[in-house]
Design a protein around this motif. Structure first.
Motif, mmCIF file in Angstrom:
data_model
loop_
_atom_site.group_PDB
_atom_site.id
_atom_site.type_symbol
_atom_site.label_atom_id
_atom_site.label_comp_id
_atom_site.label_asym_id
_atom_site.label_seq_id
_atom_site.Cartn_x
_atom_site.Cartn_y
_atom_site.Cartn_z
ATOM 1 N N ARG A 31 0.842 -1.207 0.000
ATOM 2 C CA ARG A 31 0.000 0.000 0.000
ATOM 3 C C ARG A 31 0.872 1.251 0.000
ATOM 4 N NH1 ARG A 31 -5.420 1.282 1.484
ATOM 5 N NH2 ARG A 31 -5.767 -0.830 2.212
ATOM 6 N N VAL A 32 1.935 1.240 0.814
ATOM 7 C CA VAL A 32 2.850 2.384 0.885
ATOM 8 C C VAL A 32 3.526 2.602 -0.468
ATOM 9 C CG1 VAL A 32 4.986 3.234 1.951
ATOM 10 C CG2 VAL A 32 3.191 2.210 3.376
ATOM 11 N N ASN A 33 3.987 1.529 -1.099
ATOM 12 C CA ASN A 33 4.646 1.641 -2.406
ATOM 13 C C ASN A 33 3.685 2.144 -3.477
ATOM 14 O OD1 ASN A 33 6.969 0.662 -1.207
ATOM 15 N ND2 ASN A 33 6.748 -1.400 -2.033
ATOM 16 N N THR A 34 2.451 1.676 -3.449
ATOM 17 C CA THR A 34 1.448 2.135 -4.413
ATOM 18 C C THR A 34 1.186 3.626 -4.240
ATOM 19 O OG1 THR A 34 0.442 -0.056 -4.506
ATOM 20 C CG2 THR A 34 -0.922 1.796 -5.231
ATOM 21 N N PHE A 35 1.098 4.075 -2.989
ATOM 22 C CA PHE A 35 0.909 5.498 -2.721
ATOM 23 C C PHE A 35 2.120 6.295 -3.214
ATOM 24 C CE2 PHE A 35 0.927 9.364 -0.161
ATOM 25 C CZ PHE A 35 -0.381 9.788 -0.281
ATOM 26 N N ALA A 36 3.308 5.765 -2.977
ATOM 27 C CA ALA A 36 4.530 6.441 -3.450
ATOM 28 C C ALA A 36 4.503 6.581 -4.966
ATOM 29 C CB ALA A 36 5.767 5.672 -2.998
ATOM 30 N N ASP A 37 4.080 5.529 -5.670
ATOM 31 C CA ASP A 37 3.985 5.587 -7.131
ATOM 32 C C ASP A 37 2.955 6.620 -7.578
ATOM 33 O OD1 ASP A 37 5.927 3.620 -7.392
ATOM 34 O OD2 ASP A 37 4.475 2.000 -7.712
ATOM 35 N N ALA A 38 1.830 6.681 -6.875
ATOM 36 C CA ALA A 38 0.762 7.609 -7.252
ATOM 37 C C ALA A 38 1.160 9.067 -7.032
ATOM 38 C CB ALA A 38 -0.511 7.297 -6.477
ATOM 39 N N ASP A 41 6.332 10.343 -4.400
ATOM 40 C CA ASP A 41 7.108 10.498 -3.163
ATOM 41 C C ASP A 41 7.727 9.153 -2.798
ATOM 42 O OD1 ASP A 41 8.163 10.893 -0.647
ATOM 43 O OD2 ASP A 41 6.342 11.712 0.233
ATOM 44 N N HIS A 42 8.939 8.926 -3.280
ATOM 45 C CA HIS A 42 9.637 7.660 -3.051
ATOM 46 C C HIS A 42 10.739 7.797 -2.002
ATOM 47 C CE1 HIS A 42 7.702 6.882 -6.960
ATOM 48 N NE2 HIS A 42 7.607 5.656 -6.476
ATOM 49 N N GLN A 43 10.547 8.681 -1.034
ATOM 50 C CA GLN A 43 11.557 8.858 0.004
ATOM 51 C C GLN A 43 11.827 7.511 0.685
ATOM 52 O OE1 GLN A 43 10.690 11.220 3.588
ATOM 53 N NE2 GLN A 43 12.499 12.420 3.031
ATOM 54 N N TRP A 44 13.094 7.251 0.955
ATOM 55 C CA TRP A 44 13.526 5.946 1.460
ATOM 56 C C TRP A 44 12.880 5.553 2.786
ATOM 57 C CZ3 TRP A 44 15.989 5.902 6.153
ATOM 58 C CH2 TRP A 44 16.534 7.105 6.600
ATOM 59 N N ILE A 45 12.472 6.504 3.620
ATOM 60 C CA ILE A 45 11.841 6.122 4.893
ATOM 61 C C ILE A 45 10.492 5.447 4.677
ATOM 62 C CG2 ILE A 45 13.024 7.858 6.278
ATOM 63 C CD1 ILE A 45 10.408 9.485 6.272
ATOM 64 N N GLU A 50 15.099 -1.921 3.849
ATOM 65 C CA GLU A 50 16.440 -2.189 4.374
ATOM 66 C C GLU A 50 17.091 -0.915 4.897
ATOM 67 O OE1 GLU A 50 18.827 -4.437 1.636
ATOM 68 O OE2 GLU A 50 17.212 -5.872 1.316
ATOM 69 N N ARG A 51 17.056 0.130 4.124
ATOM 70 C CA ARG A 51 17.644 1.394 4.565
ATOM 71 C C ARG A 51 16.847 1.978 5.740
ATOM 72 N NH1 ARG A 51 18.662 6.841 0.919
ATOM 73 N NH2 ARG A 51 19.753 7.999 2.555
ATOM 74 N N ALA A 52 15.526 1.862 5.673
ATOM 75 C CA ALA A 52 14.670 2.404 6.734
ATOM 76 C C ALA A 52 14.904 1.689 8.064
ATOM 77 C CB ALA A 52 13.203 2.319 6.330
ATOM 78 N N ALA A 53 15.302 0.420 8.015
ATOM 79 C CA ALA A 53 15.573 -0.322 9.254
ATOM 80 C C ALA A 53 16.680 0.338 10.068
ATOM 81 C CB ALA A 53 15.937 -1.768 8.929
ATOM 82 N N ALA A 54 17.609 0.986 9.401
ATOM 83 C CA ALA A 54 18.706 1.676 10.086
ATOM 84 C C ALA A 54 18.384 3.154 10.326
ATOM 85 C CB ALA A 54 19.988 1.559 9.257
ATOM 86 N N GLY A 55 17.191 3.591 9.912
ATOM 87 C CA GLY A 55 16.807 4.988 10.033
ATOM 88 C C GLY A 55 16.185 5.324 11.382
ATOM 89 N N PRO A 56 15.656 6.515 11.489
ATOM 90 C CA PRO A 56 15.161 7.022 12.778
ATOM 91 C C PRO A 56 13.929 6.298 13.326
ATOM 92 C CG PRO A 56 14.597 8.533 11.017
ATOM 93 C CD PRO A 56 15.512 7.495 10.417
ATOM 94 N N PHE A 57 13.195 5.569 12.484
ATOM 95 C CA PHE A 57 11.973 4.908 12.934
ATOM 96 C C PHE A 57 12.125 3.398 13.057
ATOM 97 C CE2 PHE A 57 10.742 8.775 10.576
ATOM 98 C CZ PHE A 57 10.250 9.514 11.648
ATOM 99 N N GLY A 58 13.306 2.877 12.722
ATOM 100 C CA GLY A 58 13.558 1.443 12.851
ATOM 101 C C GLY A 58 12.907 0.596 11.778
#
Length: 152
Positions: A31-38, A41-45, A50-58
């Motif tokens: 759902r998040v990826n579909t929204f990003a496509d629409a 907004d493809h921000q990595w968080i 994989e990258r988001a796992a090391a980011g501020p929200f885990g």
């Protein structure tokens, strides 16, 4: 079971009414990826687990505007309106995103009708407060004050 309003007269009686809460809705990565496509907004968080796992929200989180947009389908689970010819989303007074929605979390909507007022053109204007709750969350994911107009 949603509240049902048949026509403007029944809508007028809803001022101050607590509409309750919806069932839980899981926020998936798809759902998040579909929204990003629409939205572009493809921000990595949001889209790179994989990258988001090391980011501020885990881990990846839903877009705030995705959470906001889900108010519309969840609202239909709280209030069914018949006997009118048109409803319009007139706008938002205030929107806040007090806490993120992690991918995999479940959300639900709590709605209250703050007021119902007459508008020109044989209609009513409803002001509502919507709170999107995240299961187990200490703070809401989104709080929005919305305005809808309904006409016969």
């Amino acid at each position: 079971m949603p509240t049902t309003a048949r026509g403007l007269d029944e809508l007028r009686t809803l001022g101050g009414r607590d509409l309750g809460r919806t069932a839980w809705l899981e926020i998936t990565q798809d759902r998040v990826n579909t929204f990003a496509d629409a939205t572009g907004d493809h921000q990595w968080i949001h889209t790179d687990p994989e990258r988001a796992a090391a980011g501020p929200f885990g881990g990846p989180i839903a877009h705030g505007y995705l959470t906001l947009s889900l108010i519309i389908p969840m609202f239909s689970d709280l209030l069914e309106i018949s006997g009118i010819t048109m409803s319009v989303n007139y706008g938002l007074e205030k929107v806040r995103f007090p806490s993120p929605v992690p991918v995999g979390a479940k959300i639900r909507l709590h709605g209250t009708v703050d007021s119902v007022e007459e508008v020109k053109g044989d209609g009513v204007q409803m002001r509502l407060t919507f709170t999107v709750e995240a299961e187990g969350g200490a703070k809401p994911a989104c709080v929005a004050q919305a305005v809808y107009r309904h006409y016969v």
